[in-house]
Design an enzyme around this catalytic site. Structure first.
Site, mmCIF file in Angstrom:
data_model
loop_
_atom_site.group_PDB
_atom_site.id
_atom_site.type_symbol
_atom_site.label_atom_id
_atom_site.label_comp_id
_atom_site.label_asym_id
_atom_site.label_seq_id
_atom_site.Cartn_x
_atom_site.Cartn_y
_atom_site.Cartn_z
ATOM 1 N N HIS A 123 44.837 43.916 41.709
ATOM 2 C CA HIS A 123 45.709 44.827 42.020
ATOM 3 C C HIS A 123 45.005 46.109 42.363
ATOM 4 O O HIS A 123 45.520 46.961 43.106
ATOM 5 C CB HIS A 123 46.838 44.946 40.988
ATOM 6 C CG HIS A 123 46.497 45.594 39.717
ATOM 7 N ND1 HIS A 123 46.376 44.997 38.520
ATOM 8 C CD2 HIS A 123 46.288 46.839 39.307
ATOM 9 C CE1 HIS A 123 46.109 46.016 37.716
ATOM 10 N NE2 HIS A 123 46.019 47.114 38.124
ATOM 11 N N ASP A 153 45.169 37.979 38.463
ATOM 12 C CA ASP A 153 44.934 39.400 38.717
ATOM 13 C C ASP A 153 43.203 39.647 38.477
ATOM 14 O O ASP A 153 43.080 40.723 37.940
ATOM 15 C CB ASP A 153 45.646 39.937 37.866
ATOM 16 C CG ASP A 153 45.768 41.437 38.078
ATOM 17 O OD1 ASP A 153 45.686 42.111 39.514
ATOM 18 O OD2 ASP A 153 45.900 42.479 37.180
ATOM 19 N N SER A 230 42.629 49.857 34.362
ATOM 20 C CA SER A 230 42.815 48.591 34.808
ATOM 21 C C SER A 230 41.426 48.167 35.448
ATOM 22 O O SER A 230 40.853 48.883 36.459
ATOM 23 C CB SER A 230 43.954 48.281 36.039
ATOM 24 O OG SER A 230 45.042 48.520 35.553
#
Length: 494
Positions: A123, A153, A230
């Site tokens: 993402h 992911d 992230s």
């Protein structure tokens, strides 16, 4: 005078003899030596923490991406994962603020090979038109996409550089709840932020799903993880990477999650090698027995297993004898108690491999063979398709109205118009808002084919079956949703 003084001294010595010996006073506190030893331990711990950062930070990168401003189609995860705080310079947080301009976002990653291969989250780099990577030493490089796996992911990008510092990968299977955990990343564009905490949980599953697929076994930590972290590493006290920070839940509330590094390592190696990530698939939607209290009473005689909620149209399971509401208890002889366990067992299989499921159905144990297929990139659901107009059918009676259902008989003409593959039953023409049927996700154009295991041939047989059923125990309906088979349990309150 000398006698008096001598007498006084003797008297004093006699008096003091009756008093316990005084402890000599000192300017050093009584527990000073223990305190010093404690400070030594704290200093050692302090140095150990700092050493983690000094060891890992050179291998951590800051990833800046640019992509076209498509506010209407942006992922709801963008804000949750890695966007900065709302301000006038962040167009995604200010969708009504003037002309469109490129969206710029920031995430993290870590170098796994000295020739420039970097692990990060899918993402973070999704739909990126441009990827720039900043190293700890201040150098900047453009990066290219190597490969991605949306379902886990995980993404791999590469920069053209040599002799880069790399992280040391640990073993996420050996991680223990309670051990120290450290996160490095760029939250809110604050580059190389270092936070620590502990591993607060393992095996966290179903945090989010893509196309009906959910990876399990996330690591949970209370180390502060914010947007921008992230893709960055989660490390242990030895500076080994044990996870890839990813999902943020309830930001700044002590809940952070990381993909186990063993999974990232396996997927990343396949992506670096240029391989397509392929997974075996049965094409069923499942839940652990007991997760839905409305169905529990209908499984008398069974205490553990995984309920088949839905069988996708044209999926491997649709070509087998498996049915909705079956309870899977074993896969090739291995006992199964939860949906996560079932998913893990299927992922161990090869595509095209024959698998034997042990199934509990209506009090009997049977075996159902299925050949696995390949998990598709996109799994479409009939429930997401726009409904075609259906003319209101018969008036609600015979016990139908109390569930909030309106149905009409499925004729050949109606079946052709709705493109449904079944030949008999009743078609749902309306579902009342806030009704029992609506709560069970029954939808217009669903075809009810069975009630409590008895076939529905027409409207009359449907009414009769409902009248015989016990709504307090729960009425089991089998549904066909344009080829996708599922079930609903209508249970009267009270």
């Amino acid at each position: 005078m000398r006698l008096s003084i001598l007498t006084l001294c003797v008297a004093l010595s006699t008096s003091f003899a009756a008093i316990p010996e005084a402890v000599p006073t000192s300017s050093v506190p009584p527990n000073a030596f223990g305190a010093e030893a404690g400070k030594d331990v704290v200093h050692q711990l302090n140095n150990a923490f700092a050493k983690v950062f000094e060891t890992v930070a050179p291998s951590v990168v800051i990833i800046e991406i640019s992509k076209k401003n498509e506010i209407s189609e942006s992922s709801p995860l963008d804000d949750l994962f890695f966007q900065g705080p709302p301000d006038e310079n962040n167009p995604r947080h200010n969708p009504s603020g003037g002309a469109a301009r490129p969206v710029q976002s920031e995430g993290s990653g870590f170098i796994v090979r000295p020739d420039g291969y970097i692990f990060t989250n899918f993402h973070v780099v999704e739909d990126a038109d441009k990827i720039d990577v900043k190293l700890r030493d201040g150098r900047n490089f453009p990066a290219r996409m190597v490969g991605t796996d949306e379902k886990t992911d995980i993404a791999v990008i590469k920069i053209d550089a040599k002799d880069l510092p790399v992280v040391q990968l640990g073993d996420s299977d050996a991680v223990r709840v309670g051990q120290f955990a450290f996160a490095i990343g760029a939250p809110f564009r604050l580059d190389y932020t270092f936070t620590y905490g502990v591993i607060s949980g393992k095996g966290r599953s179903k945090l989010f799903q893509t196309g009906g697929y959910s990876i399990s076994d996330y690591l949970q930590t209370d180390a502060s993880i914010n947007p921008g972290n992230s893709g960055g590493p989660l490390c242990d006290i030895d500076g080994k990477v044990i996870g890839m920070n990813t999902l943020i839940n309830g930001m700044n509330r002590g809940l952070g999650f990381a993909i186990p590094i063993n999974m990232a390592k396996e997927i990343g190696a396949e992506l670096v090698a240029g391989h397509k990530i392929m997974r075996p698939w049965l094409g069923i939607r499942i839940e652990t027995l007991g997760d839905d209290p409305t169905t529990r009473d209908l499984f008398k005689g069974a205490d553990k297993g995984v309920v088949v909620r839905t069988i996708e149209a044209d999926a491997p399971a649709s070509k087998s004898d498996l049915r909705p509401f079956d309870l899977i208890t074993q896969v090739d002889g291995t006992p199964i108690e939860t949906d996560s366990e079932l998913q893990r067992e299927i992922l161990k299989k090869k595509i095209g491999q024959n698998v034997q499921l042990t199934v509990w159905r209506k009090g009997q144990t049977i075996r159902v063979p299925i050949k696995t297929g390949e998990l598709p990139n996109e799994i479409t659901r009939a429930s997401n398709e726009p409904a075609r107009p259906v003319q209101p059918g018969q008036a609600r009676d015979g016990g139908i109205g109390k569930f909030g259902l309106q149905v009409q008989e499925l004729t050949k003409e109606v079946a052709e118009r709705l493109h449904v593959p079944v030949e008999q039953g009743v078609v749902v023409t309306d579902v009342e808002d806030n009704s029992i049927a609506a709560a069970q996700d029954i939808q217009r154009e669903d075809v009810i084919t069975e009630v409590d295991g008895k076939p529905v041939t027409n409207l009359q047989s449907f009414r009769e079956a409902l009248n015989k059923a016990d709504p307090k125990r729960g009425v089991l309906l089998y549904l066909d949703r344009k080829g996708t088979k599922t079930f609903a349990v209508l249970k009267a309150s009270g």
